[in-house]
Design an enzyme around this catalytic site. Structure first.
Site, short mmCIF file in Angstrom:
data_model
loop_
_atom_site.label_atom_id
_atom_site.label_comp_id
_atom_site.label_asym_id
_atom_site.label_seq_id
_atom_site.Cartn_x
_atom_site.Cartn_y
_atom_site.Cartn_z
N CYS A 14 0.54 -1.33 -0.11
CA CYS A 14 -0.09 0.14 0.07
C CYS A 14 0.90 1.13 -0.04
O CYS A 14 2.08 1.10 0.28
CB CYS A 14 -0.79 0.02 1.17
SG CYS A 14 -0.06 0.15 2.93
N CYS A 17 3.34 1.54 2.79
CA CYS A 17 4.28 1.06 2.66
C CYS A 17 5.50 1.60 2.02
O CYS A 17 6.72 1.70 2.31
CB CYS A 17 4.30 -0.46 1.96
SG CYS A 17 3.09 -1.49 2.96
N CYS A 109 3.47 -19.88 23.37
CA CYS A 109 3.46 -18.50 23.92
C CYS A 109 4.15 -17.42 22.89
O CYS A 109 4.46 -17.86 21.87
CB CYS A 109 4.22 -18.45 25.05
SG CYS A 109 6.02 -18.87 24.83
N CYS A 112 7.50 -18.75 21.18
CA CYS A 112 7.30 -19.67 20.24
C CYS A 112 7.19 -18.78 18.79
O CYS A 112 7.80 -18.87 17.91
CB CYS A 112 6.17 -20.40 20.31
SG CYS A 112 6.23 -21.40 21.69
N ASP A 522 -13.08 14.05 -0.16
CA ASP A 522 -13.32 14.58 -1.45
C ASP A 522 -14.71 14.90 -1.75
O ASP A 522 -15.70 14.05 -1.25
CB ASP A 522 -12.79 13.61 -2.56
CG ASP A 522 -12.95 13.88 -4.01
OD1 ASP A 522 -12.61 15.03 -4.49
OD2 ASP A 522 -13.66 12.95 -4.73
N ASP A 719 -12.46 8.43 -3.74
CA ASP A 719 -12.86 7.21 -4.43
C ASP A 719 -12.33 7.08 -5.93
O ASP A 719 -12.37 6.05 -6.63
CB ASP A 719 -14.55 7.08 -4.65
CG ASP A 719 -15.09 8.27 -5.47
OD1 ASP A 719 -14.21 9.08 -5.66
OD2 ASP A 719 -16.27 7.84 -6.07
#
Length: 833
Positions: A14, A17, A109, A112, A522, A719
């Site tokens: 995205c 990122c 846990c 792990c 928007d 959108d």
């Protein structure tokens, strides 16, 4: 000397990122500029490729050196005006092949989780691995094979299974969960069936001190307890041994040490009582059995609660029918869903569940899309409308042509997003990870230190007190509650959001959404219907309305602007003249030549730039703009000819939704390319606090930056394609359902229904989820912060009592159950209307 290095990126999904990688690179002193997209990075500076790749990996993503070849620029490769706002910096949907999900076993846990995650990330080709303790799954991004991943997990001492099909994987997960619950149940029953009678006998009759008369009886009880430890608690010791071989320690290590030491001490007293003073001949067989029984009981209740938290994803998986009714030249026949291909014609009748995405070619029907969009009211669909897999035909009969099948349907995409979000980890969870990484070794050290203090400075018999203290500290410490605190809240919160038609890309999005104070909307298609209409036509200088509409519509044939459709619709079926020399004037309008006339169509700035007098229009422009209409001006041969007032009505629920957001304390901002007068009129009607008008498509992201520079936490709701840069720039991007794929892929949150009520629901759920997460983490921290000192005997100077190891075992089990139960409250959460 500066150079530009080209890198191929993995694991980005995205706009955030992209932003994270860009910031990580540009923080390096040897990087001058980093141009980052979802798939590649072009970095200018003096840094080496290896250093850049390492920086990207530290940010949580993968990178390799690439050598792209230059491609000549042709006319067709030049982006259109609409796409120019988002050239190459937007993510595309992650393909299925890029991610694999493993089913894990043997984890108990947070320690792990750390171990498995490190094992997976060490496999060549893995760019990112997310291990989820609550789901017992791992989501792995990259090109590594399933066999290599399974082998890495098994080498780390755990079990793993790779199943590609979502439904089969979920079935397998359910089977495993049910089998696990049954196993824990009988193990708890067996252990408690031995432990409870022995404990009651010790409290009522015998004082659990070994003597010459009862030595043989206690030896028999000790051997029975050993059998219980092997058959009902064997998994603790096996897992602890595997952890030891791998150089790690887990919750199983603590249980194995605590119960093992108690049993060994008791058996030593039983076999060689002469080695111990009379007051130290106390036996603790019942403690080992009771601790194993109570912890197994806790695991069973925890597994049952965890299964409830996964119901949201199970409901989505259950939406797809196993078969579809295909229409061929030979008639209709039912075929397995896997055999349906794009282009096939399918029939649906009342009560049918839609098997794949497609477009209706014949008939009408009312479809229930509630499970997909959260919209409770059935939607009427007819020829040309889209249908989506998972929705239900309430009434009617239709034929539709399949357009997307299998993993390409909207439903599959939703399931993939929900699964990835549930496997993600928010920033707040990283603190728990850091603590979990050192938790067990620290607890063992505390147990040894406390035992040493009691041995050297405690009352007689020191050996007994030392044993009780060490065992109790080991048993009461609970890394399991710490490891479950964050993922359980995420699973429940993301699942509940999906039921309201809110898709969350990752856990970070939920955390960021909970801190917002400013919402930017928007206008067109978000606050409004996105279906503008011409509400008035005013002509000037002797031009008649029909001619003005005909020429304006002729120009708009070449435009993709939303207002163009309104003008074309108003012109109706009239034959339109051919336009020559058509040009799009960015942010102003369009121009061209038709029927021998030079035409301009756009805003007042366009006519002013072309030196067209608009004095006669000024009053009408102001009047229409003040009513919320957008004035579109037509000039013919350099003279003002007509004003077309175009109005895009507010959505039916916009005012109510914005009022709800106002009441929740958000500042509301409208972002639009309209002139200030029109924008302010609409804002006043809708209840907007602030208006940013006259913004060109490529200026929306800059507007968001300015708000952020004022210290605001900003969400952008949009959108369209031209909203995508702003969605990526915002702290949280929210894409409205039915919007462009680019906008949806850029956003952190996607609303499946095209309603602003979804924004309020999404933000309410995000706040509730973060609050729940904090409660779980705080509860786990408080439990361990108080429990461990109490177990170490801190209350002895004041009360003269110590915590019983059996009570410590019950408390440990209860802490995990409490965390899971608290997270499950989110499954019943309802946003306030």
């Amino acid at each position: 000397m500066s150079q530009t290095i080209d890198l191929t990126l993995d694991g980005l999904s995205c706009g955030h990122c992209v932003k994270r990688v860009k910031e990580s690179l540009e923080q390096r002193p040897d990087v001058e500029l980093a141009d980052v997209t979802v798939t590649e990075a072009h970095v200018t500076g003096t840094a080496s490729a290896d250093a850049l790749i390492e920086t990207i990996k530290q940010a949580g993503y993968g990178a390799t050196l690439s050598h792209p070849k230059a491609k000549p620029l042709t006319e067709s490769s030049i982006p259109s005006e609409a796409l120019a706002a988002v050239p190459h910096e937007l993510p595309v949907a992650t393909a299925d092949e890029e991610s694999q999900q493993l089913l894990l076993s043997g984890m108990s846990c947070a320690s792990c989780v750390t171990r498995v995650q490190h094992a997976l990330q060490s496999v060549p080709g893995v760019t990112q691995a997310r291990v989820n303790l609550a789901e017992r799954t791992a989501l792995v991004m990259g090109s590594a094979s399933a066999a290599d991943l399974v082998q890495a997990v098994e080498k780390a001492g755990y079990g793993a299974e790779a199943i590609e099909d979502d439904i089969k994987r979920r079935e397998r997960q359910q089977e495993t969960a049910i089998a696990t619950m049954k196993r824990f149940r009988w193990q708890a029953i067996v252990a408690l069936a031995v432990g409870i009678p022995v404990m009651v006998w010790g409290m009522i009759g015998d004082n659990m001190m070994v003597t010459g008369d009862n030595r043989s009886l206690w030896l028999a009880i000790g051997l029975i307890t050993l059998a219980v430890m092997v058959f009902a608690g064997g998994h603790f010791y096996r897992n602890a041994w595997k952890s030891l071989l791998n150089g790690t320690a887990t919750m199983d290590t603590l249980v194995a040490l605590g119960t093992g030491v108690a049993w060994l001490y008791s058996m030593s007293v039983n076999l060689w009582p002469q080695w111990f003073p009379m007051e130290a001949r106390h036996l603790y067989y019942e403690a080992s059995a009771m601790i194993i029984g109570l912890i197994n009981l806790g695991h069973m209740l925890e597994a049952r609660a965890r299964q409830r938290s996964s119901k949201a994803l199970e409901k989505l998986l259950d939406l797809t029918p196993p078969t579809a009714r295909v229409v061929t030249e030979d008639g209709e026949k039912s075929v397995p869903l896997a055999d349906v291909q794009p282009g096939m014609l399918l029939r649906l009748t009342t009560g049918d569940r839609v098997p794949v995405d497609g477009e209706i070619t014949q008939g009408e029907a009312w479809l229930d899309e509630a499970m997909l969009t959260g919209e409770p009211i059935p939607q009427q669909k007819g020829e040309g409308d889209s249908v989506h897999a998972g929705t239900v035909v309430q009434d009617g009969s239709i034929l539709f042509r399949a357009s997307a099948v299998g993993s390409h349907t909207t439903l599959s995409r939703i399931i993939r997003m929900v699964r990835q979000a549930q496997s993600s980890k928010p920033e707040i969870g990283q603190l728990a990870d850091k603590i979990s990484a050192v938790f067990v070794p620290v607890v063992v050290a505390i147990a040894l230190f406390s035992a040493a203090i009691w041995y050297f400075f405690g009352p007689a018999p020191q050996i007994v007190y030392t044993l009780v203290i060490a065992t109790t500290v080991l048993i009461i410490a609970c890394p399991c509650a710490l490891g479950l605190a964050t993922p359980m809240s995420i699973i429940s919160g993301v699942g509940r959001a999906a039921e309201f038609g809110v898709l969350v890309r990752d856990a970070d999005a939920l955390q960021r959404a909970s801190t917002l104070d400013t919402l930017v909307f928007d206008k067109t298609g978000t606050l409004t219907e996105g279906k503008p209409q011409v509400v008035a036509v005013k002509t000037f200088n002797g031009v008649d309305e029909a001619q003005a509409l005909r020429l304006a519509a002729a120009l708009e044939q070449g435009s993709s602007h939303p207002l163009a459709h309104a003008i074309l619709e108003k012109a109706g079926d009239d034959k339109l003249p051919q336009v020559n020399g058509f040009r799009t004037l960015r942010g102003l309008g369009v121009s061209g030549e038709a029927e021998g006339h030079q035409l301009l169509l756009g805003n007042q700035a366009l006519l002013n730039e072309q030196h067209v007098a608009t004095d006669d229009m000024t009053a009408e422009i102001t009047a229409q703009a003040s009513q919320g209409s957008t004035p579109v001006l037509l000039a013919i041969d350099g003279k003002a000819a007509a004003l077309l007032a175009v109005r895009d009505p507010l959505r039916s629920d916009s005012i109510a939704a914005l009022e709800r957001l106002h009441n929740a304390g958000y500042r509301l901002v409208m972002l639009t390319g309209d002139n200030p007068t029109t924008a302010n009129a609409i804002a006043k009607e809708a209840g907007i606090d602030e208006v940013i008008a006259g913004v060109l498509p490529d200026g929306k992201a800059d507007a968001i930056k300015r708000l952020q520079s004022q210290g605001r936490q900003v969400a952008m709701v949009g959108d369209g394609i031209n909203d995508a840069p702003a969605l990526a720039q915002a702290d949280v991007g929210i894409a409205m359902g039915g919007g462009s794929d680019v906008a949806i892929e850029t956003a952190a949150i996607t609303l499946m229904r095209h309603s602003l009520m979804g924004v309020a629901d999404a933000l309410a759920i995000s706040r509730a989820t973060l609050r729940n997460m904090k409660q779980n983490l705080l509860g786990a921290f408080i439990y361990n912060s108080i429990g461990i000192p109490v177990a170490a005997g801190i209350l002895w100077p004041f009360t003269g009592t110590l915590l019983n190891p059996v009570v410590a075992g019950a408390a440990m089990a209860l802490s995990s159950i409490t965390v899971v139960s608290n997270a499950n409250r989110l499954l019943r959460f309802k946003p306030k209307a």
